[in-house]
Design an enzyme around this catalytic site. Structure first.
Site, PDB file in Angstrom:
ATOM      1  N   ASP A  67      39.421  48.888  28.562  1.00 56.40           N
ATOM      2  CA  ASP A  67      39.778  47.507  28.248  1.00 56.40           C
ATOM      3  C   ASP A  67      38.544  46.647  28.032  1.00 56.40           C
ATOM      4  OD1 ASP A  67      38.958  47.583  30.905  1.00 56.40           O
ATOM      5  OD2 ASP A  67      40.907  47.047  31.730  1.00 56.40           O
ATOM      6  N   ASN A 135      47.692  44.687  42.421  1.00 56.66           N
ATOM      7  CA  ASN A 135      49.108  44.553  42.016  1.00 56.66           C
ATOM      8  C   ASN A 135      49.605  45.796  41.271  1.00 56.66           C
ATOM      9  OD1 ASN A 135      47.771  44.333  39.592  1.00 56.66           O
ATOM     10  ND2 ASN A 135      48.650  42.361  38.981  1.00 56.66           N
ATOM     11  N   HIS A 137      48.049  47.276  38.712  1.00 54.73           N
ATOM     12  CA  HIS A 137      47.729  47.393  37.289  1.00 54.73           C
ATOM     13  C   HIS A 137      46.753  48.537  37.030  1.00 54.73           C
ATOM     14  CE1 HIS A 137      44.261  44.207  37.477  1.00 54.73           C
ATOM     15  NE2 HIS A 137      43.711  45.395  37.363  1.00 54.73           N
ATOM     16  N   GLU A 142      49.525  44.817  33.219  1.00 49.72           N
ATOM     17  CA  GLU A 142      50.015  44.092  34.385  1.00 49.72           C
ATOM     18  C   GLU A 142      51.471  44.483  34.668  1.00 49.72           C
ATOM     19  OE1 GLU A 142      47.940  42.654  36.126  1.00 49.72           O
ATOM     20  OE2 GLU A 142      46.640  41.252  35.064  1.00 49.72           O
TER      21      GLU A 142
HETATM   22  C1  GLP Z   1      40.024  45.237  36.604  1.00 48.00           C
HETATM   23  C2  GLP Z   1      40.050  46.345  35.544  1.00 48.00           C
HETATM   24  C3  GLP Z   1      40.728  47.592  36.042  1.00 48.00           C
HETATM   25  C4  GLP Z   1      40.222  47.924  37.431  1.00 48.00           C
HETATM   26  C5  GLP Z   1      40.615  46.842  38.390  1.00 48.00           C
HETATM   27  C6  GLP Z   1      40.149  47.070  39.820  1.00 48.00           C
HETATM   28  O1  GLP Z   1      40.961  44.236  36.423  1.00 48.00           O
HETATM   29  N1  GLP Z   1      40.660  45.946  34.313  1.00 48.00           N
HETATM   30  O2  GLP Z   1      40.498  48.653  35.136  1.00 48.00           O
HETATM   31  O3  GLP Z   1      40.779  49.144  37.857  1.00 48.00           O
HETATM   32  O4  GLP Z   1      40.133  45.605  37.941  1.00 48.00           O
HETATM   33  O5  GLP Z   1      38.829  46.651  39.986  1.00 48.00           O
HETATM   34  P1  GLP Z   1      37.960  46.817  41.302  1.00 48.00           P
HETATM   35  O6  GLP Z   1      37.476  48.230  41.273  1.00 48.00           O
HETATM   36  O7  GLP Z   1      36.835  45.836  41.147  1.00 48.00           O
HETATM   37  O8  GLP Z   1      38.844  46.546  42.449  1.00 48.00           O
END
Ligand code: GLP
Length: 249
Positions: A67, A135, A137, A142
């Protein structure tokens, strides 16, 4: 579905590094699906150290990131392109012209469609690395995103904006939109490795693994994938009742 629970975050991260290195050793032309987020930083650190110390080469590989934020310039330090450059691409021999992220041109819908086509052309992705949001995702899919979606433009949920605000000076700087691989895109990878560490991921992990397969928890779509491994530390796995079945000492 495989579940591996390690005593510490460092051990879980190392297990993911080993899986990626095994994939590249087995097929030096691997197409890797890459993820961002705090959880992945140690994984990239481990891959860089394998490159520097043992000569692991990524020269034959290609990569597709999950993304990218919209409404930030690509060289903004908070863009996922900047993250990938500073934490991985700048330190290894993955050819830069084969490190793909969704491009943030003037027409995001067209960029999303181009990205999906490129994944089909260059892919399939051999190993898709995933983190998970609190959440549930995956990428920026989402809750309530249909499981049939391919790469698309999406709005970030208020919970995700809140969670990602820690990387920005002010919460109101967090972009509201992103381009993300869709859930169908993610499921088209040959194998998926999801890494989660920390207690703040425990309820999302429980819903993803043991809950019903429902669009309320995007990661539960992975229950339908034939080769998915959840790599957890003991805190992220702490809500699962039968933890000892999956514990790796
Ligand atoms: C972001 C990314 C995800 C990632 C998530 C968790 O929103 N788009 O791909 O898995 O956050 O991030 P973190 O590892 O900082 O908790």
């Amino acid at each position: 579905m495989k579940i591996e629970i390690y005593p510490t975050a460092a051990a879980a991260e190392q297990a993911v590094v080993s899986k990626i290195l095994a994939q590249v050793a087995q097929n030096p032309q691997s197409v890797l699906g890459l993820a961002t987020g705090g959880t992945m930083e140690a994984v990239y650190g481990g891959l860089i150290s394998a490159h520097e110390r043992t000569g692991t080469s990524f020269a034959g590989c290609a990569s597709f990131n999950l993304d990218e934020y919209l409404d930030l310039s690509a060289n903004d330090p908070n863009s996922y392109r900047s993250y990938m450059e500073s934490k991985f691409f700048d330190h290894v021999d993955l050819p830069r012209d084969r490190c793909y992220l969704p491009d943030v041109g003037p027409d995001p819908e067209a960029s999303a469609a181009r990205y999906e086509n490129l994944i089909r052309e260059v892919g399939p992705v051999d190993l898709q690395l995933l983190g998970i949001g609190g959440n549930g995702h995956i990428g920026f899919n989402e809750p309530l995103t249909p499981f049939s979606t391919t790469t698309h433009v999406t709005d970030l949920s208020p919970k995700t904006i809140e969670a990602n605000a820690r990387y920005f000076v002010h919460k109101n700087e967090v972009p509201r939109r992103a381009i993300t691989m869709g859930i169908a895109t993610i499921l088209s990878a040959r194998s998926v490795v999801l890494l989660a560490t920390g207690r703040q991921k425990a309820s999302a992990i429980l819903a993803a693994i043991k809950g019903p397969k429902t669009e309320r928890c995007p990661a539960s779509a992975l229950q339908g994938h034939e080769s998915v491994t959840f790599v957890l530390d003991s805190l992220a796995g702490s809500a699962l009742e039968d933890v000892s079945l999956y514990a790796i000492s």
